[in-house]
Design a protein around this motif. Structure first.
Motif, PDB file in Angstrom:
ATOM      1  N   LYS A  53       3.193 -22.137  31.247  1.00  0.00           N
ATOM      2  CA  LYS A  53       3.794 -22.944  32.300  1.00  0.00           C
ATOM      3  C   LYS A  53       3.674 -22.246  33.642  1.00  0.00           C
ATOM      4  O   LYS A  53       3.731 -21.028  33.721  1.00  0.00           O
ATOM      5  CB  LYS A  53       5.279 -23.171  31.956  1.00  0.00           C
ATOM      6  CG  LYS A  53       5.905 -24.355  32.611  1.00  0.00           C
ATOM      7  CD  LYS A  53       7.083 -24.904  31.798  1.00  0.00           C
ATOM      8  CE  LYS A  53       6.651 -25.740  30.595  1.00  0.00           C
ATOM      9  NZ  LYS A  53       7.780 -26.330  29.858  1.00  0.00           N
ATOM     10  N   ILE A  62       4.583 -26.333  45.868  1.00  0.00           N
ATOM     11  CA  ILE A  62       4.077 -27.331  44.922  1.00  0.00           C
ATOM     12  C   ILE A  62       2.558 -27.504  44.993  1.00  0.00           C
ATOM     13  O   ILE A  62       1.884 -27.537  43.959  1.00  0.00           O
ATOM     14  CB  ILE A  62       4.808 -28.690  45.111  1.00  0.00           C
ATOM     15  CG1 ILE A  62       6.305 -28.538  44.767  1.00  0.00           C
ATOM     16  CG2 ILE A  62       4.174 -29.780  44.244  1.00  0.00           C
ATOM     17  CD1 ILE A  62       7.153 -29.773  45.042  1.00  0.00           C
ATOM     18  N   LEU A  66       0.356 -26.678  41.840  1.00  0.00           N
ATOM     19  CA  LEU A  66      -0.212 -27.796  41.075  1.00  0.00           C
ATOM     20  C   LEU A  66      -1.676 -27.546  40.754  1.00  0.00           C
ATOM     21  O   LEU A  66      -2.131 -27.778  39.634  1.00  0.00           O
ATOM     22  CB  LEU A  66      -0.063 -29.103  41.869  1.00  0.00           C
ATOM     23  CG  LEU A  66      -0.672 -30.348  41.204  1.00  0.00           C
ATOM     24  CD1 LEU A  66       0.122 -30.754  39.961  1.00  0.00           C
ATOM     25  CD2 LEU A  66      -0.736 -31.525  42.183  1.00  0.00           C
ATOM     26  N   PRO A  75       1.422 -27.188  32.222  1.00  0.00           N
ATOM     27  CA  PRO A  75       2.306 -27.997  33.072  1.00  0.00           C
ATOM     28  C   PRO A  75       2.839 -27.175  34.242  1.00  0.00           C
ATOM     29  O   PRO A  75       2.945 -25.950  34.162  1.00  0.00           O
ATOM     30  CB  PRO A  75       3.469 -28.377  32.147  1.00  0.00           C
ATOM     31  CG  PRO A  75       3.149 -27.882  30.801  1.00  0.00           C
ATOM     32  CD  PRO A  75       2.000 -26.935  30.893  1.00  0.00           C
ATOM     33  N   LEU A  76       3.149 -27.875  35.313  1.00  0.00           N
ATOM     34  CA  LEU A  76       3.803 -27.268  36.470  1.00  0.00           C
ATOM     35  C   LEU A  76       5.286 -27.616  36.390  1.00  0.00           C
ATOM     36  O   LEU A  76       5.651 -28.716  35.985  1.00  0.00           O
ATOM     37  CB  LEU A  76       3.226 -27.877  37.757  1.00  0.00           C
ATOM     38  CG  LEU A  76       4.031 -27.645  39.045  1.00  0.00           C
ATOM     39  CD1 LEU A  76       4.005 -26.177  39.435  1.00  0.00           C
ATOM     40  CD2 LEU A  76       3.478 -28.514  40.173  1.00  0.00           C
ATOM     41  N   LEU A  77       6.115 -26.670  36.781  1.00  0.00           N
ATOM     42  CA  LEU A  77       7.550 -26.931  36.866  1.00  0.00           C
ATOM     43  C   LEU A  77       7.983 -26.495  38.255  1.00  0.00           C
ATOM     44  O   LEU A  77       7.691 -25.372  38.665  1.00  0.00           O
ATOM     45  CB  LEU A  77       8.248 -26.106  35.779  1.00  0.00           C
ATOM     46  CG  LEU A  77       9.762 -26.233  35.606  1.00  0.00           C
ATOM     47  CD1 LEU A  77      10.175 -27.666  35.288  1.00  0.00           C
ATOM     48  CD2 LEU A  77      10.228 -25.296  34.483  1.00  0.00           C
ATOM     49  N   PHE A  78       8.593 -27.398  39.009  1.00  0.00           N
ATOM     50  CA  PHE A  78       9.077 -26.922  40.309  1.00  0.00           C
ATOM     51  C   PHE A  78      10.598 -26.856  40.336  1.00  0.00           C
ATOM     52  O   PHE A  78      11.282 -27.804  39.998  1.00  0.00           O
ATOM     53  CB  PHE A  78       8.480 -27.665  41.512  1.00  0.00           C
ATOM     54  CG  PHE A  78       8.805 -29.124  41.658  1.00  0.00           C
ATOM     55  CD1 PHE A  78       9.953 -29.553  42.322  1.00  0.00           C
ATOM     56  CD2 PHE A  78       7.921 -30.087  41.195  1.00  0.00           C
ATOM     57  CE1 PHE A  78      10.217 -30.903  42.487  1.00  0.00           C
ATOM     58  CE2 PHE A  78       8.183 -31.452  41.360  1.00  0.00           C
ATOM     59  CZ  PHE A  78       9.333 -31.850  42.001  1.00  0.00           C
ATOM     60  N   VAL A 109      16.643 -25.038  37.662  1.00  0.00           N
ATOM     61  CA  VAL A 109      15.636 -25.548  36.729  1.00  0.00           C
ATOM     62  C   VAL A 109      16.388 -26.142  35.540  1.00  0.00           C
ATOM     63  O   VAL A 109      17.348 -25.542  35.043  1.00  0.00           O
ATOM     64  CB  VAL A 109      14.685 -24.416  36.256  1.00  0.00           C
ATOM     65  CG1 VAL A 109      13.828 -24.883  35.084  1.00  0.00           C
ATOM     66  CG2 VAL A 109      13.796 -23.943  37.397  1.00  0.00           C
ATOM     67  N   PHE A 113      13.195 -27.536  30.155  1.00  0.00           N
ATOM     68  CA  PHE A 113      11.783 -27.288  30.453  1.00  0.00           C
ATOM     69  C   PHE A 113      11.356 -25.827  30.384  1.00  0.00           C
ATOM     70  O   PHE A 113      10.224 -25.486  30.738  1.00  0.00           O
ATOM     71  CB  PHE A 113      11.403 -27.891  31.810  1.00  0.00           C
ATOM     72  CG  PHE A 113      11.558 -29.382  31.847  1.00  0.00           C
ATOM     73  CD1 PHE A 113      10.920 -30.171  30.882  1.00  0.00           C
ATOM     74  CD2 PHE A 113      12.346 -30.008  32.799  1.00  0.00           C
ATOM     75  CE1 PHE A 113      11.073 -31.554  30.890  1.00  0.00           C
ATOM     76  CE2 PHE A 113      12.493 -31.383  32.804  1.00  0.00           C
ATOM     77  CZ  PHE A 113      11.857 -32.159  31.849  1.00  0.00           C
TER      78      PHE A 113
ATOM     79  N   HIS B  28      10.026 -33.137  38.180  1.00  0.00           N
ATOM     80  CA  HIS B  28      10.566 -31.770  38.050  1.00  0.00           C
ATOM     81  C   HIS B  28       9.499 -30.945  37.316  1.00  0.00           C
ATOM     82  O   HIS B  28       8.882 -30.067  37.898  1.00  0.00           O
ATOM     83  CB  HIS B  28      11.887 -31.818  37.284  1.00  0.00           C
ATOM     84  CG  HIS B  28      12.579 -30.499  37.151  1.00  0.00           C
ATOM     85  ND1 HIS B  28      12.388 -29.458  38.034  1.00  0.00           N
ATOM     86  CD2 HIS B  28      13.485 -30.037  36.236  1.00  0.00           C
ATOM     87  CE1 HIS B  28      13.139 -28.420  37.649  1.00  0.00           C
ATOM     88  NE2 HIS B  28      13.798 -28.746  36.562  1.00  0.00           N
ATOM     89  N   GLN B  29       9.227 -31.312  36.063  1.00  0.00           N
ATOM     90  CA  GLN B  29       7.998 -30.826  35.448  1.00  0.00           C
ATOM     91  C   GLN B  29       6.915 -31.838  35.832  1.00  0.00           C
ATOM     92  O   GLN B  29       7.197 -33.038  35.956  1.00  0.00           O
ATOM     93  CB  GLN B  29       8.159 -30.739  33.925  1.00  0.00           C
ATOM     94  CG  GLN B  29       6.956 -30.119  33.247  1.00  0.00           C
ATOM     95  CD  GLN B  29       7.224 -29.758  31.787  1.00  0.00           C
ATOM     96  OE1 GLN B  29       7.465 -28.625  31.439  1.00  0.00           O
ATOM     97  NE2 GLN B  29       7.162 -30.762  30.937  1.00  0.00           N
ATOM     98  N   VAL B  30       5.695 -31.347  36.044  1.00  0.00           N
ATOM     99  CA  VAL B  30       4.619 -32.217  36.524  1.00  0.00           C
ATOM    100  C   VAL B  30       3.393 -32.023  35.636  1.00  0.00           C
ATOM    101  O   VAL B  30       3.024 -30.891  35.322  1.00  0.00           O
ATOM    102  CB  VAL B  30       4.246 -31.867  37.991  1.00  0.00           C
ATOM    103  CG1 VAL B  30       3.120 -32.751  38.503  1.00  0.00           C
ATOM    104  CG2 VAL B  30       5.464 -31.974  38.903  1.00  0.00           C
ATOM    105  N   PRO B  32      -0.326 -31.992  35.531  1.00  0.00           N
ATOM    106  CA  PRO B  32      -1.412 -31.942  36.526  1.00  0.00           C
ATOM    107  C   PRO B  32      -2.576 -32.881  36.204  1.00  0.00           C
ATOM    108  O   PRO B  32      -3.179 -33.445  37.119  1.00  0.00           O
ATOM    109  CB  PRO B  32      -1.893 -30.487  36.482  1.00  0.00           C
ATOM    110  CG  PRO B  32      -0.840 -29.726  35.774  1.00  0.00           C
ATOM    111  CD  PRO B  32      -0.152 -30.682  34.862  1.00  0.00           C
ATOM    112  N   ILE B  62       4.704 -35.043  46.588  1.00  0.00           N
ATOM    113  CA  ILE B  62       3.631 -34.106  46.941  1.00  0.00           C
ATOM    114  C   ILE B  62       2.514 -34.045  45.893  1.00  0.00           C
ATOM    115  O   ILE B  62       1.331 -34.092  46.231  1.00  0.00           O
ATOM    116  CB  ILE B  62       4.202 -32.687  47.230  1.00  0.00           C
ATOM    117  CG1 ILE B  62       5.106 -32.741  48.474  1.00  0.00           C
ATOM    118  CG2 ILE B  62       3.075 -31.669  47.431  1.00  0.00           C
ATOM    119  CD1 ILE B  62       5.838 -31.433  48.777  1.00  0.00           C
TER     120      ILE B  62
END
Lengths: 198, 198
Positions: A53, A62, A66, A75-78, A109, A113, B28-30, B32, B62
């Protein structure tokens, strides 16, 4: 990273000896092609780490994060930044101080996740005193997950964040390292010396 | 868009008849790869519009907007959301009301990144009452630039945003249109009927 250094030289605005504005390509307006190069470069530097992650902090993290996640196929988590929270159920919350804004905010967070044992790469747009990076690392570790490294787009090497993170045992990879800022000149530092990851 | 509808069905969480949570792949999680498909699809729908800039609103806009900008080979600009501003020099500011959060915030864009005559595509993650979309459109128009269209990832078609934007003459392209929400079932609407752009 030459492409990024050139962009900083051509478009960065030095507000004073501590503040560099890069809102024409990173913090407000964003150059998607440059973000792609940045993502590709972070992915290359961490490709053997089996990253589960990518974690960043809204909003400026972001875009580079990304693209990194895309290349790492993860996956991306912001993390979200909030003033202060009353409802913290199911959230990891860490308080982070911003020297630039001179204010404290909660970084959160959702617990669902992040899982124990996951390998997490932290990405951020700037590294100054390391407050945001340490905050995100504490969240990862609170979840029982592992910080395998930190990818920073622009490091202000004249501030103490890099040294503190390195002393704490984190592997930090910065794509541009700024040694000093003045209205006349932006001076870059050498690439950071690799340290073994935790 | 089938891939997005499937994701909504498999991972979306219906909180009540008005609120759908998609924080496992968008907010929140994305995901890609999904963002890449979304960007590609928006770019396809607007490819003949000679778009100069993609505009979205932090933070959830974004990721889809960055991928759209990448495929359209245009810069991305993300508007900032702030509680209320004292310093508004060199900024376009519009006040936007969020029905979900029941609060008003200022949406801002730096004047230097929007120029008269530019063709702007607005991207957002959700369309409900249209407040954010109208706010961004007012900013574009205040700059003397043109809104050539709006790309929405998830439209809540049972709320009035789409109708209001269409009546105002905007071309709105939504990748998933939700006709109704209930704990048992998410019902999708047909593709929206194309309207001519302004």
């Amino acid at each position: 990273m030459k492409e990024l250094q050139d962009k900083i030289i051509n478009e960065g605005i030095v507000l004073n000896e501590e503040v560099l504005k890069v809102d024409s390509f990173l913090n407000h307006q964003v150059d998607p092609m440059l973000m792609m190069s940045i993502g590709q470069e972070f992915a290359r530097r961490f490709e053997n780490q089996a990253i589960d992650k990518v974690l960043t902090l809204e909003s400026s993290g972001i875009a580079p994060a990304l693209m990194t996640a895309l290349y790492l196929k993860a996956p991306l988590l912001f993390a979200r930044k909030q003033k202060s929270l009353t409802l913290t159920d199911n959230l990891y919350v860490e308080t982070v101080y911003s020297f630039t804004k001179q204010q404290t905010s909660d970084v959160t967070v959702s617990r669902k996740f992040l899982s124990p044992g996951e390998k997490v790469l932290i990405i951020d747009d700037f590294l100054a005193h390391g407050e945001a990076a340490f905050g995100m690392a504490r969240i990862v570790e609170a979840a029982g997950a592992e910080v395998v490294g930190m990818g920073i787009v622009i490091e202000k090497s004249f501030q103490d964040g890099y040294r503190k993170l390195q002393e704490a045992g984190y592997r930090v990879e910065s794509l541009a390292r700024i040694a000093s800022l003045s209205i006349e000149r932006i001076e870059f530092a050498e690439q950071n010396i690799p340290v073994s990851s935790r």
